[in-house]
Design an enzyme around this catalytic site. Structure first.
Site, short mmCIF file in Angstrom:
data_model
loop_
_atom_site.label_atom_id
_atom_site.label_comp_id
_atom_site.label_asym_id
_atom_site.label_seq_id
_atom_site.Cartn_x
_atom_site.Cartn_y
_atom_site.Cartn_z
N GLY A 40 -80.44 64.45 87.70
CA GLY A 40 -79.47 65.44 87.07
C GLY A 40 -79.31 64.97 85.60
O GLY A 40 -78.97 63.93 85.52
N GLY A 42 -77.26 67.15 83.49
CA GLY A 42 -76.35 68.05 82.87
C GLY A 42 -75.26 67.04 82.07
O GLY A 42 -75.70 66.02 81.77
N LEU A 43 -74.07 67.77 81.79
CA LEU A 43 -73.28 67.16 81.44
C LEU A 43 -73.02 65.75 81.94
O LEU A 43 -72.78 64.47 81.23
CB LEU A 43 -71.99 67.86 81.01
CG LEU A 43 -72.10 69.02 80.09
CD1 LEU A 43 -70.52 69.80 80.07
CD2 LEU A 43 -72.50 68.69 78.72
N ALA A 44 -72.66 65.71 83.08
CA ALA A 44 -72.40 64.34 83.95
C ALA A 44 -73.37 63.34 83.84
O ALA A 44 -73.29 62.07 83.44
CB ALA A 44 -71.86 64.54 85.26
N GLY A 45 -74.63 63.94 84.40
CA GLY A 45 -75.73 63.11 84.39
C GLY A 45 -76.43 62.55 83.09
O GLY A 45 -76.68 61.43 83.03
N ARG A 330 -57.61 85.54 88.15
CA ARG A 330 -58.79 85.77 88.27
C ARG A 330 -59.08 86.24 89.79
O ARG A 330 -59.87 87.01 90.06
CB ARG A 330 -59.59 84.37 88.38
CG ARG A 330 -60.05 84.34 86.79
CD ARG A 330 -61.25 82.90 86.78
NE ARG A 330 -61.33 82.60 85.23
CZ ARG A 330 -62.23 81.53 84.87
NH1 ARG A 330 -62.66 80.76 85.88
NH2 ARG A 330 -62.64 81.50 83.74
N HIS A 401 -69.36 81.63 90.58
CA HIS A 401 -69.45 81.14 89.47
C HIS A 401 -69.37 79.53 89.43
O HIS A 401 -70.08 79.14 88.53
CB HIS A 401 -68.21 81.62 88.78
CG HIS A 401 -67.88 81.32 87.29
ND1 HIS A 401 -68.87 81.13 86.52
CD2 HIS A 401 -66.88 80.76 86.85
CE1 HIS A 401 -68.31 80.29 85.37
NE2 HIS A 401 -66.96 80.31 85.43
N ARG A 435 -60.62 75.79 89.82
CA ARG A 435 -60.58 75.19 88.63
C ARG A 435 -60.32 76.13 87.56
O ARG A 435 -60.43 77.50 87.38
CB ARG A 435 -62.40 74.87 88.48
CG ARG A 435 -62.67 74.15 86.83
CD ARG A 435 -63.91 73.83 86.89
NE ARG A 435 -64.59 75.13 86.91
CZ ARG A 435 -65.07 75.87 85.70
NH1 ARG A 435 -64.11 75.75 84.66
NH2 ARG A 435 -65.69 76.95 85.74
N LEU A 441 -66.44 71.57 81.84
CA LEU A 441 -67.18 70.88 80.66
C LEU A 441 -66.44 69.42 80.37
O LEU A 441 -67.03 68.19 80.42
CB LEU A 441 -67.26 71.39 79.42
CG LEU A 441 -68.07 72.76 79.49
CD1 LEU A 441 -68.02 73.42 77.98
CD2 LEU A 441 -69.27 72.71 80.08
#
Lengths: 637, 251
Positions: A40, A42-45, A330, A401, A435, A441
């Site tokens: 991955g 993404g931000l983490a990977g 929400r 989501h 969350r 993020l």
């Protein structure tokens, strides 16, 4: 099974600082002898791969997209939280920690969340130094906006494209390491299984999505940053390619899957327009500040909105929640929308939508003000629906989501399989049952930049023995299984397309395990999913072969895992006989429809262990022990 | 509505490609362009044919994966819109749509509409970053950035790396892509120390990847789904000239 969360001792606020200076270090000369696989980008990977490459490890990073820059973190709009207290409004690490725990409805692990709040400020420093173009005040300092679930203004943003800018920052750091030779990137490569050697995660089996070649990669440790599983519902705000395969394969190899029933639904998405719908688009919740939500009072009212007189409209949020009105949280506003649509009062094609009407605000504030506040959102809405929301009310509907559940990890972000680390949305650790906005993020980057690169040392420093060779039996056996599954999928040649099955599963999940769940519905889903699965394996049609770029085959492989995972999600939802955060059990609510938690019986993390195909998984519980925080009813009244 | 599609079909990188005609009947004007292709693909699969391969992911115009040229215009006729955000209501019954991959020497076709844009990654690897170690950053507010600079940098940084600029250019130049990244970083104080090295190495990487030269026609900017301005090309030319001169004079 003994679940050791490995939370360090000492006062909550000092745990991470102390622990960080006590974690075993890997000698710099030894770091280059270690190989780490990151799945991955993404931000983490991307953040983890870049940081660990820079520290001297040899990193291999894999992503299914054609470039690591396209991971779905890129689509996050709103912002990223950090306890900087730049607004001098009394923010602090403790407040961010408490807001996150409370927002998660007291179902997250205290120590992990505190650490997240602690590193949040460093993330902003790091990203600003990388050149992320955050919004600025005229004085040149960083600007903030406020976000749901907090009374302070701590959200940093880059227009409506914060996720994009943060990801491009992490991607640029990753590119720098690729150029330096410390990270080798494998785009268009999909992880299809995890390889264990002597009980440790030592590699993965991947498919080259262009040539179809299936190959093995060995490493000293593996980190999964493979995102969430919202696409088990078929329609969600996730990118079409987002899937649970990497995490689910790890689960089938023995990793525990924690809290799969914790899913988040966003109330302001653009509704489905037809059965060809491929994805749902989210629009910022800020719209609810000036829009009024309503549906006709009469069932099946097909008049145009402006033809419906005021006294025949039901402003149901204002009616039911007079104090919060259109700004009800929400989950509550999502469920209320479903309720009125289930009653047959929904609007738009298929009756799955409610109006979000700006006419009063336009009259009160003037068109220019509304244009200035929401111009880009109205434009996006126009592009997708062809409607001018300045003139006719918007139509909105809730959509899946984000998923808070994920693979179980300890304080080091390592799963119960030694060597297998899980970061970002793919793990379960920080958001509890719900969350908060602008926290995804933060968590992705915290895990990637500031937690895993340290804590992985705790595992690596203790690893004895050499890295296995991919020629070993363990690798070759798994590779054979992957090849067999691929061959099986292309040889069925049935009558139904992959998408037709995905749609069927998604509808079932949405109806029975979506916004509101009950025992009967969940039991029906648990009975029905194996039937869809069986039909899938008998009757799916995957054209072409495994030895070429074959997008239907990719989809089929991912769906095969969703078809098993969906059942696990329903089992977890059935087991949790309480309502908390994103998990709402109709049997457990207060008189006015609020979620009713049961702390006495359910303040634990549900950790599911795979017991074999078509076998009931085993439930293990990690009790949630709160040292600092007192559990309280989550109330925003 | 009913449409006629002429779609580029090419089995793999080495195979010959050709335009194949398909009838697209009963297309709902509310569909997005990619949903229309989904529907065609479902029909192709049901009929025992290979579906049309195309890149896509987020379907909300931000990931930059989708890429197709429709009747000669990358991402199709609607301005400032990726093909995933383009909707069928912009076409009319009976239209003939020629759908091709983004064409450029540096973007070889992988299959059908899927192209290999890894040359863009190599350009970023050459210098599209600020060299800062994880954990070594100073407190963020110690370095104020004038708002207008931050806004200008953000205008450039909104590039999604889709490659439409290259596909639109008669020379298949990647100038707008390179200029957007260089303009973003060179404008900010954080990016200044590496400014010269950045422009020289990114331009060299662009040339090496086989992209053509810019002749300032700005087709790139016209088709850019994020409306990135050609002014960034001017900024890149200026920065490049300065960096080259410095290199000549000072070695």
């Amino acid at each position: 099974m003994k679940l050791d969360s490995k939370i360090p001792s000492g006062p909550l606020a000092e745990k991470w600082t102390r622990y960080r200076s006590e974690i075993k270090l890997v000698n710099p000369a030894n770091k280059r002898k270690y190989e780490i696989i990151v799945v991955g980008s993404g931000l983490a990977g991307a953040a983890a791969a870049a940081s660990m490459g820079e520290m001297g490890y040899n990193v291999k990073c894999f992503c299914y997209q054609d470039s690591p820059r396209r991971a779905h973190s890129i689509a996050a709009q709103g912002g990223i939280n950090a306890a900087k207290n730049y607004q001098n409004d009394g923010d602090s690490i403790h407040r961010l920690f408490y807001d996150t725990i409370k927002g998660g409805d007291f179902r997250a692990r205290e120590a992990n969340v505190h650490r997240l709040a602690e590193v949040s400020a460093e993330i902003i420093d790091q990203c600003a130094a990388q050149g992320v173009p955050f919004a600025r005040e005229y004085g040149g300092h960083l600007a903030n906006r406020s976000f749901g679930g907090a009374q302070v203004s701590r959200t940093f943003y880059a227009r409506g494209q914060t996720g994009q800018q943060l990801l491009l920052g992490a991607y640029s750091a990753l590119c720098r390491q690729i150029a330096a030779g410390t990270v080798k990137m494998y785009p268009r490569t999909e992880m299809l299984d995890l390889v264990l050697v002597d009980g440790h995660a030592k590699g993965i089996v991947v498919r080259d999505m262009v040539t179809g070649e299936i190959s093995c990669h060995a490493a000293d440790a593996v980190a999964l940053g493979t995102g969430g599983y919202a696409n088990v519902y078929d329609l969600s705000t996730n990118a079409r390619g987002c899937n649970v395969t990497a995490a689910y394969r790890a689960y089938k190899r023995g990793a525990l899957f924690a809290n799969p029933c914790y899913t988040q639904i966003h109330p302001t998405c653009i509704p489905v327009s037809g059965d060809y719908q491929s994805k749902l688009t989210l629009m910022s919740e800020s719209l609810r500040n000036d829009g009024r939500v309503w549906v006709p009072k009469k069932k099946g009212d097909t008049r145009k909105p402006h033809e419906i007189p005021e006294d025949e409209r039901d402003y149901y949020l204002e009616r039911k929640y007079p104090s919060y009105g259109n700004l009800a949280p929400r989950d509550i506003s999502s469920r209320s929308a479903k309720e009125v649509c289930d009653e047959g009062r929904g609007v738009g094609p298929g009756g799955q939508g409610v109006y979000l009407d700006f006419s009063d605000s336009i009259e009160r504030l003037g068109l220019a003000v509304i244009q200035e506040r929401y111009g880009n959102l109205f434009e996006m809405y126009e592009r997708i629906t062809g409607e001018d929301a300045y003139k006719v009310p918007m139509r909105i509907y809730p959509a899946l989501h984000y998923t808070m559940g994920g693979l179980w990890v300890d304080y080091n972000l390592m799963s119960n399989i030694p060597g297998l680390h899980v970061i970002g949305e793919a793990n379960f650790s920080d958001h509890g049952a719900n969350r908060l906005g602008a926290s995804a993020l933060m968590q992705g980057l915290a895990d990637g930049y500031f937690v895993l690169p340290y804590t992985i040392g705790a595992y690596l420093a203790d690893v004895r023995g050499k890295r296995p060779s991919v020629d070993q039996k363990e690798f070759q056996d798994v590779k054979k299984e992957v090849e067999e599954q691929t061959n099986r999928l292309v040889s069925i040649q049935g009558d139904r397309t992959v998408q037709s099955f995905h749609k069927e599963l998604g509808k079932l999940m949405w109806d029975k395990a979506g916004m509101a769940r009950n025992k009967k519905g969940l039991e029906e889903a648990i009975a029905k999913i194996p039937e869809i699965r069986e039909e899938f394996w008998k009757n799916v049609r995957v054209p072409g072969s495994g030895e070429e770029l074959n997008q239907e085959l990719e989809k089929a492989g991912r769906l095969a895992d969703f078809l098993e995972f969906g059942e696990l999600l329903c089992r977890d939802a059935l087991d949790r006989q309480e309502s908390c955060g994103g998990h709402f059990r109709e049997e457990h609510q207060t008189e006015d429809g609020e979620a009713l938690r049961d702390d006495e019986n359910y303040s634990y993390v549900s950790c599911w262990e795979h017991r074999g195909d078509n076998e009931k998984p085993a439930l293990h519980k990690e009790p949630l022990v709160y040292e600092e925080v007192k559990m309280a009813t989550r109330s925003y009244k | 509505m009913d449409l006629k599609l002429r779609v580029w079909r090419q089995k793999n990188r080495d195979a010959e490609g050709r335009l194949v005609e398909y009838d697209a009947k009963d297309i709902d004007p509310e569909m997005s362009f990619l949903e229309m292709l989904d529907v065609i693909n479902e029909r192709l699969v049901a009929a025992g044919d290979d579906p049309i391969a195309f890149d896509h992911d987020c379907r909300e115009g931000i990931c930059g994966a989708c890429s197709a040229t429709i009747n000669g215009i990358p991402h199709g006729p609607q301005r400032a819109t990726t093909v995933c955000q383009l909707h069928m209501r912009h076409f009319k019954d009976g239209d003939v749509l020629t759908i091709e991959p983004f064409r450029a020497k540096a973007f070889p076709v992988v299959r059908d509409l899927v192209v290999d844009r890894s040359a863009f990654d190599r350009i970023i690897e050459a210098g599209g970053f600020v060299s800062v170690r994880t954990g070594s950053a100073p407190e963020a507010n110690t370095l104020p950035v004038p708002k207008q600079d931050a806004d200008w940098a953000m205008d450039a940084a909104s590039c999604i790396g889709c490659g439409a600029c290259v596909a639109a250019c008669k020379n298949a130049s990647a100038m707008l892509f390179v200029a957007a990244k260089a303009g973003h970083l060179n404008t900010l104080p954080q990016g200044k120390p590496e400014k010269d090295r950045r422009v020289l190495s990114m331009v060299a990487a662009m040339d090496e990847a086989g992209f053509g030269n810019c002749t300032n026609q700005y087709e790139c900017s016209a088709v850019c789904p994020k409306s990135i301005s050609e002014d960034f090309i001017a900024q890149l030319n200026r920065d490049y000239l300065k960096a080259s001169l410095k290199k000549c004079l000072m070695g």
